[in-house]
Design a protein around this motif. Structure first.
Motif, PDB file in Angstrom:
ATOM      1  N   GLN A 308       0.825  -1.195   0.000  1.00  0.00           N
ATOM      2  CA  GLN A 308       0.000   0.000   0.000  1.00  0.00           C
ATOM      3  C   GLN A 308       0.866   1.254   0.000  1.00  0.00           C
ATOM      4  O   GLN A 308       0.517   2.258  -0.616  1.00  0.00           O
ATOM      5  N   GLY A 309       2.023   1.184   0.681  1.00  0.00           N
ATOM      6  CA  GLY A 309       2.934   2.327   0.697  1.00  0.00           C
ATOM      7  C   GLY A 309       3.476   2.639  -0.685  1.00  0.00           C
ATOM      8  O   GLY A 309       3.529   3.802  -1.102  1.00  0.00           O
ATOM      9  N   ILE A 310       3.887   1.602  -1.421  1.00  0.00           N
ATOM     10  CA  ILE A 310       4.387   1.782  -2.790  1.00  0.00           C
ATOM     11  C   ILE A 310       3.260   2.259  -3.697  1.00  0.00           C
ATOM     12  O   ILE A 310       3.443   3.147  -4.538  1.00  0.00           O
ATOM     13  N   SER A 311       2.081   1.670  -3.507  1.00  0.00           N
ATOM     14  CA  SER A 311       0.937   2.039  -4.326  1.00  0.00           C
ATOM     15  C   SER A 311       0.537   3.498  -4.125  1.00  0.00           C
ATOM     16  O   SER A 311       0.140   4.179  -5.063  1.00  0.00           O
ATOM     17  N   ASP A 312       0.640   3.972  -2.889  1.00  0.00           N
ATOM     18  CA  ASP A 312       0.245   5.353  -2.595  1.00  0.00           C
ATOM     19  C   ASP A 312       1.297   6.373  -3.018  1.00  0.00           C
ATOM     20  O   ASP A 312       0.967   7.455  -3.512  1.00  0.00           O
ATOM     21  N   LYS A 313       2.585   6.030  -2.822  1.00  0.00           N
ATOM     22  CA  LYS A 313       3.641   7.036  -2.962  1.00  0.00           C
ATOM     23  C   LYS A 313       4.411   6.973  -4.286  1.00  0.00           C
ATOM     24  O   LYS A 313       4.860   8.001  -4.786  1.00  0.00           O
ATOM     25  N   ILE A 314       4.618   5.779  -4.839  1.00  0.00           N
ATOM     26  CA  ILE A 314       5.477   5.645  -6.026  1.00  0.00           C
ATOM     27  C   ILE A 314       4.681   5.271  -7.276  1.00  0.00           C
ATOM     28  O   ILE A 314       4.778   5.943  -8.310  1.00  0.00           O
ATOM     29  N   LEU A 315       3.922   4.185  -7.210  1.00  0.00           N
ATOM     30  CA  LEU A 315       3.118   3.721  -8.344  1.00  0.00           C
ATOM     31  C   LEU A 315       1.654   3.706  -7.917  1.00  0.00           C
ATOM     32  O   LEU A 315       1.125   2.670  -7.517  1.00  0.00           O
ATOM     33  N   PRO A 316       0.996   4.852  -7.958  1.00  0.00           N
ATOM     34  CA  PRO A 316      -0.378   4.958  -7.454  1.00  0.00           C
ATOM     35  C   PRO A 316      -1.313   3.919  -8.076  1.00  0.00           C
ATOM     36  O   PRO A 316      -1.358   3.743  -9.287  1.00  0.00           O
ATOM     37  N   GLY A 317      -2.050   3.226  -7.207  1.00  0.00           N
ATOM     38  CA  GLY A 317      -3.041   2.268  -7.671  1.00  0.00           C
ATOM     39  C   GLY A 317      -2.487   0.955  -8.163  1.00  0.00           C
ATOM     40  O   GLY A 317      -3.232   0.140  -8.718  1.00  0.00           O
ATOM     41  N   SER A 318      -1.189   0.712  -7.978  1.00  0.00           N
ATOM     42  CA  SER A 318      -0.579  -0.514  -8.500  1.00  0.00           C
ATOM     43  C   SER A 318      -0.817  -1.696  -7.577  1.00  0.00           C
ATOM     44  O   SER A 318      -1.074  -1.546  -6.383  1.00  0.00           O
ATOM     45  N   VAL A 319      -0.713  -2.879  -8.158  1.00  0.00           N
ATOM     46  CA  VAL A 319      -0.931  -4.139  -7.440  1.00  0.00           C
ATOM     47  C   VAL A 319       0.232  -5.065  -7.762  1.00  0.00           C
ATOM     48  O   VAL A 319       0.636  -5.168  -8.925  1.00  0.00           O
ATOM     49  N   PRO A 320       0.823  -5.763  -6.761  1.00  0.00           N
ATOM     50  CA  PRO A 320       1.913  -6.694  -7.060  1.00  0.00           C
ATOM     51  C   PRO A 320       1.391  -7.976  -7.695  1.00  0.00           C
ATOM     52  O   PRO A 320       0.366  -8.522  -7.267  1.00  0.00           O
ATOM     53  N   ALA A 321       2.075  -8.455  -8.721  1.00  0.00           N
ATOM     54  CA  ALA A 321       1.740  -9.729  -9.355  1.00  0.00           C
ATOM     55  C   ALA A 321       2.778 -10.756  -8.904  1.00  0.00           C
ATOM     56  O   ALA A 321       3.961 -10.618  -9.215  1.00  0.00           O
ATOM     57  N   VAL A 322       2.339 -11.776  -8.170  1.00  0.00           N
ATOM     58  CA  VAL A 322       3.248 -12.708  -7.508  1.00  0.00           C
ATOM     59  C   VAL A 322       2.996 -14.147  -7.975  1.00  0.00           C
ATOM     60  O   VAL A 322       2.138 -14.410  -8.815  1.00  0.00           O
ATOM     61  N   ASP A 323       3.739 -15.061  -7.394  1.00  0.00           N
ATOM     62  CA  ASP A 323       3.685 -16.483  -7.731  1.00  0.00           C
ATOM     63  C   ASP A 323       2.255 -17.021  -7.648  1.00  0.00           C
ATOM     64  O   ASP A 323       1.493 -16.667  -6.749  1.00  0.00           O
ATOM     65  N   CYS A 324       1.907 -17.905  -8.576  1.00  0.00           N
ATOM     66  CA  CYS A 324       0.556 -18.467  -8.610  1.00  0.00           C
ATOM     67  C   CYS A 324       0.216 -19.231  -7.334  1.00  0.00           C
ATOM     68  O   CYS A 324      -0.956 -19.339  -6.953  1.00  0.00           O
ATOM     69  N   ALA A 325       1.233 -19.753  -6.655  1.00  0.00           N
ATOM     70  CA  ALA A 325       0.988 -20.512  -5.421  1.00  0.00           C
ATOM     71  C   ALA A 325       0.366 -19.654  -4.332  1.00  0.00           C
ATOM     72  O   ALA A 325      -0.218 -20.183  -3.380  1.00  0.00           O
ATOM     73  N   ALA A 326       0.477 -18.334  -4.468  1.00  0.00           N
ATOM     74  CA  ALA A 326      -0.117 -17.436  -3.474  1.00  0.00           C
ATOM     75  C   ALA A 326      -1.634 -17.581  -3.409  1.00  0.00           C
ATOM     76  O   ALA A 326      -2.252 -17.220  -2.410  1.00  0.00           O
ATOM     77  N   THR A 327      -2.236 -18.117  -4.462  1.00  0.00           N
ATOM     78  CA  THR A 327      -3.701 -18.276  -4.469  1.00  0.00           C
ATOM     79  C   THR A 327      -4.156 -19.540  -3.750  1.00  0.00           C
ATOM     80  O   THR A 327      -5.341 -19.675  -3.429  1.00  0.00           O
ATOM     81  N   TYR A 328      -3.237 -20.468  -3.489  1.00  0.00           N
ATOM     82  CA  TYR A 328      -3.651 -21.772  -2.968  1.00  0.00           C
ATOM     83  C   TYR A 328      -4.252 -21.692  -1.570  1.00  0.00           C
ATOM     84  O   TYR A 328      -5.070 -22.534  -1.190  1.00  0.00           O
ATOM     85  N   GLY A 329      -3.845 -20.700  -0.805  1.00  0.00           N
ATOM     86  CA  GLY A 329      -4.375 -20.578   0.548  1.00  0.00           C
ATOM     87  C   GLY A 329      -5.774 -19.997   0.594  1.00  0.00           C
ATOM     88  O   GLY A 329      -6.377 -19.926   1.664  1.00  0.00           O
ATOM     89  N   PHE A 330      -6.326 -19.599  -0.562  1.00  0.00           N
ATOM     90  CA  PHE A 330      -7.638 -18.958  -0.591  1.00  0.00           C
ATOM     91  C   PHE A 330      -8.713 -19.848  -1.214  1.00  0.00           C
ATOM     92  O   PHE A 330      -9.895 -19.516  -1.151  1.00  0.00           O
ATOM     93  N   GLY A 331      -8.303 -20.937  -1.845  1.00  0.00           N
ATOM     94  CA  GLY A 331      -9.269 -21.866  -2.418  1.00  0.00           C
ATOM     95  C   GLY A 331      -9.399 -23.087  -1.533  1.00  0.00           C
ATOM     96  O   GLY A 331      -8.748 -23.204  -0.498  1.00  0.00           O
ATOM     97  N   HIS A 332     -10.252 -24.006  -1.942  1.00  0.00           N
ATOM     98  CA  HIS A 332     -10.383 -25.250  -1.190  1.00  0.00           C
ATOM     99  C   HIS A 332      -9.088 -26.041  -1.287  1.00  0.00           C
ATOM    100  O   HIS A 332      -8.543 -26.206  -2.393  1.00  0.00           O
ATOM    101  N   PRO A 333      -8.554 -26.525  -0.159  1.00  0.00           N
ATOM    102  CA  PRO A 333      -7.259 -27.226  -0.202  1.00  0.00           C
ATOM    103  C   PRO A 333      -7.219 -28.397  -1.172  1.00  0.00           C
ATOM    104  O   PRO A 333      -6.196 -28.659  -1.804  1.00  0.00           O
TER     105      PRO A 333
END
Length: 495
Positions: A308-333
Motif C-alpha cells: 500500500q505504501g508503494i501504491s500510494d507514494k510511487i506507483l499509485p493504484g498498483s498491485v503486485p503480481a506474484v507467484d501463482c501458489a499465493a492463491t492456494y491458501g484462498f481456495g479449497h485445499p
C-alpha cells in the motif's frame, strides 16, 4: 552506461532473480513509505523473505519428489523427447541461442528493459489501464530466456541492440497486460486480497474465470461437497492428498518396478520395503503442500499490507503480481490435488495420442506445468464453476500443454536440445506470437504489442465504474455491485 551496468548486474544477480529478497525489499520499502518504525520494517522484511523461502522449499520438494518418477518413465519406455518444463525450456533456449553463435547474456539487458517497460505502463495507468507490477523474478528469467530464442529464431539477422530493445518492449508489455488480466479473478477468489498473479498461466486464468461458470455450478463446489460414510475422510486435505497420491504414484511406480527406482532414486535405500517407499513418496506430496500453504500465508500477508505504501507514494493504484501458489491458501485445499490429477490425466492421454499417431516429436511431462498450471486453474475453476469446472478445465489444459508444447518444441527447434517452456501460456499464446513474428516480421511485432495494449482498454470500456475500484477498494467495489443488483452488500453476487 559503464557505471550503471555493474549496479544492474548486482541487482539482477542478487535481488531480481532471487524473488525472496526482491519481495522482502519491496515489503521493507512499502512499510518505510507508510512511515512504520524501522523494527516493523525489518520484521516485515524477515517474515516476507522467510515465507517465500518456505514456499521455495515446498516447490522444490514437490518437483524433486516427482522427478524420479519422470526419469523412470523415460528410462523404462526408452523415451527420447522434449520435456515440457520451464527449467528444461530455459536450458534448451540457452543452448539454441549459443548454437547459432549468439550471446545468451543479452537476456540480462532484456530483463532490465522489460521490467522498466512494466513500470512505465503502470506509472501511466491513467492512459494504459495497467494496474499490475510483475515481480516474480525467477519466472521473469525463464520467460526472458525462451522469448529471446523466439526473437532470434524469427529475426536471425537482427543485431543484438535491436533484439534487446524489441524483446524488452514485447516481454514487458506481456508481463503488464497478462498479470493485469488476473486482478479480477484473484480479487474475487481472495475477497480483495490485494495482489494479482505473475506467473506462467495468466491468460488462461482469465479465460478460466470467464468459462468456469458456464461449464459447472459454483454451488456444487468442493466446499459444498459432503461425502457420506468413510468417504468423509476425503474432506480433510492432508488425508485426501495422501490417499490420492498413493493411488497415483503407486500405479506408476509399480509399473516402473523397484529395480529401476533403486537406480534412479538415491533416496530409495536397499533396506526399504517397496510398498513403504511408495507410501513415503505419496505422503511427501501432502507434506510439501502443507509447507507451501504456510509459506504463502506468511509472505502474502506482509506483501499486501506493505505494498500500500508503494501504491500510494510511487506507483499509485498498483498491485503486485506474484507467484501463482499465493492463491492456494484462498481456495479449497483439495482443489490443488484435484487440478493436478485431472491435468495429469489430460497430459498422459495426449502423450498416448502422440505415440499412436506417430508424432514427429514426443513429449515428456514436466512437473512444474503439470502441477502448478493445473492446480492453479482448479482453484479458480472450483470457486467459479464448482467440481465439474475444476475437473474439465485442468484436463483440457493438460491436453493443450502436451499438444501446444510439442508443436512449439518441434517448430521452434528447442526440441533438438531436449525441452520447451511447457507452461500453458507458453503452449498457447506464445507459439501464436512466434508464428506472427515469423510470418509478418516487424509488422507482426507491432501488431502483437498493440493487440496486447488494447486488451486492458477493451476491458476498461466494459467496466468503467469498477475497473480500478476492484483493485483499490474491494469493499467499495462490492457496494457498487450491491446497488446494481439491488441487494444488501452481504448478499451481493461476485462472479
Amino acid at each position: 552506461m559503464e557505471i550503471l551496468m555493474p549496479i544492474w548486474e548486482f541487482f539482477q544477480n542478487n535481488i531480481l532473480t532471487k524473488p525472496q529478497f526482491f519481495i522482502g525489499f519491496i515489503v521493507f520499502a512499502g512499510y518505510a513509505l507508510l512511515r512504520k518504525p524501522i523494527y516493523e520494517c525489518l520484521a516485515g522484511f524477515i517474515k516476507a523473505v522467510v515465507g517465500y523461502m518456505i514456499l521455495n522449499v515446498a516447490s522444490g520438494g514437490l518437483v524433486g519428489n516427482f522427478r524420479p518418477v519422470l526419469a523412470g518413465l523415460k528410462d523404462r519406455f526408452d523415451l527420447s523427447a522434449a520435456v515440457i518444463d520451464p527449467y528444461f525450456g530455459q536450458t534448451a533456449a540457452q543452448m539454441s541461442v549459443e548454437n547459432i553463435g549468439r550471446s545468451f547474456s543479452m537476456m540480462m539487458m532484456v530483463l532490465l528493459i522489460a521490467f522498466t517497460m512494466n513500470i512505465l505502463l503502470v506509472l501511466f495507468r491513467r492512459y494504459t489501464k495497467i494496474r499490475t507490477l510483475f515481480i516474480t523474478g525467477h519466472i521473469m528469467v525463464q520467460q526472458s530466456s525462451t522469448a529471446l530464442w523466439l526473437v532470434l529464431f524469427c529475426f536471425p539477422d537482427l543485431q543484438d541492440p535491436g533484439v534487446v530493445l524489441m524483446l524488452g518492449v514485447l516481454l514487458g508489455t506481456y508481463w503488464a497486460v497478462a498479470s493485469n488480466l488476473t486482478i479480477e479473478p484473484v480479487a474475487k477468489l481472495t475477497e480483495g486480497g490485494g495482489f494479482a498473479t505473475g506467473h506462467q498461466q495468466m491468460f488462461v486464468i482469465y479465460f478460466t474465470s470467464k468459462i468456469a461458470k458456464k461449464i459447472g455450478n459454483p454451488k456444487k463446489s468442493l466446499e459444498n461437497l459432503k461425502l457420506p460414510g468413510f468417504l468423509s475422510i476425503f474432506n480433510e486435505n492432508v488425508v485426501a492428498t495422501g490417499i490420492l497420491m498413493f493411488i497415483f504414484f503407486g500405479c506408476i511406480i509399480t509399473i516402473l518396478g523397484p529395480d529401476l527406482m533403486h537406480q534412479i532414486d538415491k533416496g530409495f535405500k536397499d533396506t526399504q520395503n517397496f510398498g513403504f517407499y511408495i507410501l513415503e513418496k505419496s505422503l511427501n506430496f501432502a507434506v510439501y503442500l502443507t509447507i507451501l500453504q504456510l509459506g504463502v500465508r506468511m509472505f502474502v500477508s506482509e506483501l499486501t499490507n506493505s505494498f500500500q505504501g508503494i501504491s500510494d507514494k510511487i506507483l499509485p493504484g498498483s498491485v503486485p503480481a506474484v507467484d501463482c501458489a499465493a492463491t492456494y491458501g484462498f481456495g479449497h485445499p483439495n482443489a490443488v490435488t484435484f487440478g493436478f490429477l485431472f491435468g495429469a490425466f489430460g497430459q498422459f492421454l495426449a502423450i498416448l495420442g502422440l505415440v499412436v499417431f506417430h508424432s514427429p516429436i514426443l513429449v515428456i511431462s514436466g512437473f512444474v506445468p503439470l502441477f502448478f498450471d493445473n492446480a492453479t486453474l482448479a482453484v479458480f475453476a472450483n470457486r467459479l464453476g464448482g467440481i465439474r469446472a475444476a475437473a474439465i478445465i485442468p484436463f483440457c489444459c493438460g491436453i493443450l500443454q502436451v499438444l501446444g508444447g510439442g508443436f512449439a518444441a518441434y517448430y521452434f527447434t528447442t526440441g533438438n536440445f531436449g525441452g520447451w517452456h511447457g507452461n500453458i501460456d507458453w503452449d498457447t499464446v506464445w507459439p501464436v506470437i512466434g508464428l506472427i513474428m515469423q510470418n509478418f516480421q516487424y509488422v507482426g511485432v507491432a501488431f502483437v504489442v498493440i493487440a496486447l495494449l488494447a486488451i486492458p482498454q477493451i476491458i476498461y470500456q466494459r467496466h468503467k465504474d469498477t475497473y480500478f475500484l476492484i483493485a483499490e477498494d474491494y469493499d467499495q467495489y462490492k457496494e457498487v455491485l450491491a446497488k446494481k443488483q439491488g441487494v444488501p452488500v452481504d448478499q451481493v453476487v461476485v462472479d
